[in-house]
Design a protein around this motif. Structure first.
Motif, PDB file in Angstrom:
ATOM      1  N   ASP A 262      81.175 -11.118  26.401  1.00  0.00           N
ATOM      2  CA  ASP A 262      82.636 -11.671  27.201  1.00  0.00           C
ATOM      3  C   ASP A 262      84.034 -10.736  26.521  1.00  0.00           C
ATOM      4  OD1 ASP A 262      84.733 -12.913  28.541  1.00  0.00           O
ATOM      5  OD2 ASP A 262      83.882 -14.822  28.831  1.00  0.00           O
ATOM      6  N   ASN A 263      83.540  -9.841  26.737  1.00  0.00           N
ATOM      7  CA  ASN A 263      85.102  -9.385  26.242  1.00  0.00           C
ATOM      8  C   ASN A 263      86.605  -9.403  26.257  1.00  0.00           C
ATOM      9  OD1 ASN A 263      83.021  -7.143  25.683  1.00  0.00           O
ATOM     10  ND2 ASN A 263      84.353  -5.892  27.103  1.00  0.00           N
ATOM     11  N   ALA A 264      86.884 -10.469  27.659  1.00  0.00           N
ATOM     12  CA  ALA A 264      87.915 -11.298  27.428  1.00  0.00           C
ATOM     13  C   ALA A 264      88.203 -12.220  26.356  1.00  0.00           C
ATOM     14  CB  ALA A 264      88.016 -11.996  28.874  1.00  0.00           C
ATOM     15  N   LYS A 265      87.238 -13.040  25.877  1.00  0.00           N
ATOM     16  CA  LYS A 265      86.583 -13.859  25.483  1.00  0.00           C
ATOM     17  C   LYS A 265      86.832 -13.373  23.611  1.00  0.00           C
ATOM     18  CE  LYS A 265      86.286 -17.801  28.050  1.00  0.00           C
ATOM     19  NZ  LYS A 265      84.957 -18.660  28.241  1.00  0.00           N
ATOM     20  N   ASN A 266      86.678 -12.321  24.089  1.00  0.00           N
ATOM     21  CA  ASN A 266      85.934 -11.812  22.341  1.00  0.00           C
ATOM     22  C   ASN A 266      85.066 -12.360  21.488  1.00  0.00           C
ATOM     23  OD1 ASN A 266      88.044  -9.489  22.430  1.00  0.00           O
ATOM     24  ND2 ASN A 266      89.119 -10.669  20.221  1.00  0.00           N
ATOM     25  N   THR A 267      83.971 -12.699  22.296  1.00  0.00           N
ATOM     26  CA  THR A 267      82.559 -13.365  21.695  1.00  0.00           C
ATOM     27  C   THR A 267      81.444 -12.560  22.572  1.00  0.00           C
ATOM     28  OG1 THR A 267      84.211 -15.229  22.436  1.00  0.00           O
ATOM     29  CG2 THR A 267      81.640 -15.549  21.931  1.00  0.00           C
ATOM     30  N   VAL A 268      80.439 -12.443  21.594  1.00  0.00           N
ATOM     31  CA  VAL A 268      79.297 -12.415  22.012  1.00  0.00           C
ATOM     32  C   VAL A 268      77.866 -13.210  22.178  1.00  0.00           C
ATOM     33  CG1 VAL A 268      78.329 -11.176  19.751  1.00  0.00           C
ATOM     34  CG2 VAL A 268      76.958 -11.196  22.160  1.00  0.00           C
ATOM     35  N   TYR A 269      77.276 -13.500  22.942  1.00  0.00           N
ATOM     36  CA  TYR A 269      76.166 -14.717  22.977  1.00  0.00           C
ATOM     37  C   TYR A 269      74.818 -14.560  23.128  1.00  0.00           C
ATOM     38  CZ  TYR A 269      80.378 -17.018  24.903  1.00  0.00           C
ATOM     39  OH  TYR A 269      81.467 -17.368  25.141  1.00  0.00           O
ATOM     40  N   LEU A 270      73.861 -14.956  22.295  1.00  0.00           N
ATOM     41  CA  LEU A 270      72.808 -14.659  22.222  1.00  0.00           C
ATOM     42  C   LEU A 270      72.090 -16.621  22.762  1.00  0.00           C
ATOM     43  CD1 LEU A 270      70.308 -12.967  21.430  1.00  0.00           C
ATOM     44  CD2 LEU A 270      70.021 -14.219  19.016  1.00  0.00           C
ATOM     45  N   GLN A 271      71.567 -16.096  24.063  1.00  0.00           N
ATOM     46  CA  GLN A 271      70.604 -17.069  24.689  1.00  0.00           C
ATOM     47  C   GLN A 271      69.496 -17.128  24.453  1.00  0.00           C
ATOM     48  OE1 GLN A 271      71.860 -19.912  26.269  1.00  0.00           O
ATOM     49  NE2 GLN A 271      70.461 -20.561  26.274  1.00  0.00           N
ATOM     50  N   MET A 272      68.593 -18.276  23.610  1.00  0.00           N
ATOM     51  CA  MET A 272      67.620 -18.106  23.002  1.00  0.00           C
ATOM     52  C   MET A 272      66.354 -18.929  23.867  1.00  0.00           C
ATOM     53  SD  MET A 272      68.272 -17.594  19.177  1.00  0.00           S
ATOM     54  CE  MET A 272      68.856 -19.283  18.574  1.00  0.00           C
ATOM     55  N   SER A 273      65.852 -19.108  24.873  1.00  0.00           N
ATOM     56  CA  SER A 273      64.875 -20.131  24.734  1.00  0.00           C
ATOM     57  C   SER A 273      63.721 -19.825  25.005  1.00  0.00           C
ATOM     58  CB  SER A 273      64.664 -19.581  26.440  1.00  0.00           C
ATOM     59  OG  SER A 273      65.760 -19.504  27.157  1.00  0.00           O
ATOM     60  N   SER A 274      62.271 -20.896  24.935  1.00  0.00           N
ATOM     61  CA  SER A 274      61.314 -20.637  25.244  1.00  0.00           C
ATOM     62  C   SER A 274      61.186 -20.566  23.122  1.00  0.00           C
ATOM     63  CB  SER A 274      59.757 -20.194  25.473  1.00  0.00           C
ATOM     64  OG  SER A 274      60.576 -19.608  26.873  1.00  0.00           O
ATOM     65  N   LEU A 275      61.890 -21.140  22.522  1.00  0.00           N
ATOM     66  CA  LEU A 275      61.877 -20.942  21.131  1.00  0.00           C
ATOM     67  C   LEU A 275      60.590 -20.884  20.525  1.00  0.00           C
ATOM     68  CD1 LEU A 275      65.526 -22.054  20.548  1.00  0.00           C
ATOM     69  CD2 LEU A 275      64.976 -20.667  19.374  1.00  0.00           C
ATOM     70  N   LYS A 276      59.964 -20.574  19.440  1.00  0.00           N
ATOM     71  CA  LYS A 276      59.267 -20.339  18.139  1.00  0.00           C
ATOM     72  C   LYS A 276      59.467 -20.546  17.004  1.00  0.00           C
ATOM     73  CE  LYS A 276      56.984 -17.282  21.320  1.00  0.00           C
ATOM     74  NZ  LYS A 276      55.757 -16.336  20.874  1.00  0.00           N
ATOM     75  N   PRO A 277      58.083 -21.790  16.289  1.00  0.00           N
ATOM     76  CA  PRO A 277      58.874 -21.560  14.994  1.00  0.00           C
ATOM     77  C   PRO A 277      58.796 -20.148  14.125  1.00  0.00           C
ATOM     78  CG  PRO A 277      56.991 -23.245  15.526  1.00  0.00           C
ATOM     79  CD  PRO A 277      57.306 -22.682  16.677  1.00  0.00           C
ATOM     80  N   GLU A 278      58.610 -19.668  14.435  1.00  0.00           N
ATOM     81  CA  GLU A 278      58.545 -18.166  13.468  1.00  0.00           C
ATOM     82  C   GLU A 278      60.170 -17.636  14.005  1.00  0.00           C
ATOM     83  OE1 GLU A 278      55.967 -18.644  15.686  1.00  0.00           O
ATOM     84  OE2 GLU A 278      55.305 -17.087  16.899  1.00  0.00           O
ATOM     85  N   ASP A 279      61.129 -18.084  14.952  1.00  0.00           N
ATOM     86  CA  ASP A 279      62.008 -17.968  15.590  1.00  0.00           C
ATOM     87  C   ASP A 279      63.272 -18.383  14.171  1.00  0.00           C
ATOM     88  OD1 ASP A 279      61.391 -18.213  18.925  1.00  0.00           O
ATOM     89  OD2 ASP A 279      62.049 -16.771  17.286  1.00  0.00           O
ATOM     90  N   THR A 280      62.355 -19.653  13.510  1.00  0.00           N
ATOM     91  CA  THR A 280      63.198 -20.052  12.044  1.00  0.00           C
ATOM     92  C   THR A 280      63.805 -18.595  11.688  1.00  0.00           C
ATOM     93  OG1 THR A 280      62.362 -21.857  11.784  1.00  0.00           O
ATOM     94  CG2 THR A 280      63.337 -21.715  10.108  1.00  0.00           C
ATOM     95  N   ALA A 281      64.815 -18.806  10.901  1.00  0.00           N
ATOM     96  CA  ALA A 281      65.341 -17.715  10.583  1.00  0.00           C
ATOM     97  C   ALA A 281      67.533 -17.902  10.249  1.00  0.00           C
ATOM     98  CB  ALA A 281      65.572 -16.393  11.153  1.00  0.00           C
ATOM     99  N   VAL A 282      68.306 -17.353   9.727  1.00  0.00           N
ATOM    100  CA  VAL A 282      69.237 -17.049   9.680  1.00  0.00           C
ATOM    101  C   VAL A 282      69.775 -16.346  10.440  1.00  0.00           C
ATOM    102  CG1 VAL A 282      71.529 -16.428   8.297  1.00  0.00           C
ATOM    103  CG2 VAL A 282      69.621 -18.182   7.563  1.00  0.00           C
ATOM    104  N   TYR A 283      70.527 -16.316  11.362  1.00  0.00           N
ATOM    105  CA  TYR A 283      70.696 -15.162  12.377  1.00  0.00           C
ATOM    106  C   TYR A 283      72.510 -14.795  12.347  1.00  0.00           C
ATOM    107  CZ  TYR A 283      67.095 -16.329  15.064  1.00  0.00           C
ATOM    108  OH  TYR A 283      65.605 -16.232  15.509  1.00  0.00           O
ATOM    109  N   TYR A 284      72.686 -13.467  11.700  1.00  0.00           N
ATOM    110  CA  TYR A 284      73.641 -12.541  12.451  1.00  0.00           C
ATOM    111  C   TYR A 284      74.379 -12.191  12.842  1.00  0.00           C
ATOM    112  CZ  TYR A 284      72.451 -13.709   7.229  1.00  0.00           C
ATOM    113  OH  TYR A 284      71.788 -14.387   5.973  1.00  0.00           O
ATOM    114  N   CYS A 285      75.640 -12.029  13.691  1.00  0.00           N
ATOM    115  CA  CYS A 285      75.780 -11.206  14.510  1.00  0.00           C
ATOM    116  C   CYS A 285      76.251  -9.755  13.794  1.00  0.00           C
ATOM    117  CB  CYS A 285      76.845 -12.197  15.648  1.00  0.00           C
ATOM    118  SG  CYS A 285      78.606 -12.443  14.290  1.00  0.00           S
TER     119      CYS A 285
END
Length: 125
Positions: free
Chosen positions: A72-95
């Motif tokens: 959303d460029n009006a809000k200067n924000t980027v999103y990451l919608q994560m669905s169907s999560l798996k244990p292997e998705d466990t991590a520190v997420y960086y933008c």
């Protein structure tokens, strides 16, 4: 440039989380954005990227069809919608954000100039 990631936490396998990354200090709407992640004992890996306009995206094969990056460029924000999560998705997420002449989206870390502090996502089985 400052990037502030939020939205991490604990989720069950099959569940969903939405990460957000608020940016300041640069012309957000002209930079491509990306999400990377790093699990304990592993190297940082690419997750998703989005062009300055939001019109182009690219994903790692491991998350394709489950994760969606948006901005959303009006809000200067980027999103990451994560669905169907798996244990292997466990991590520190960086933008991260960057700008290169002729580069619309970037799937490798060396294209990114600025990084956020990371937010921890833990997926339980």
């Amino acid at each position: 440039v400052q990037l502030q990631a939020s939205g991490g936490g604990l989720a069950q396998a099959g569940g969903s989380l939405r990460l957000a990354c608020a940016a300041s200090g640069h012309t957000f709407s002209t930079y491509f954005m990306g999400w990377f992640r790093q699990s304990p004992g592993k190297e940082r890996e690419f997750v998703a990227t989005i062009s300055w306009s939001g019109g182009r995206t690219s994903y790692a094969d491991s998350v394709k069809g489950r994760f969606t990056i948006s901005r959303d460029n009006a809000k200067n924000t980027v999103y990451l919608q994560m669905s169907s999560l798996k244990p292997e998705d466990t991590a520190v997420y960086y933008c991260a954000t960057g700008w290169r002449s002729g580069v619309v989206v970037a799937g490798t870390a060396e294209y990114y100039d600025y990084w956020g502090q990371g937010t921890l996502v833990t997926v339980s089985s």
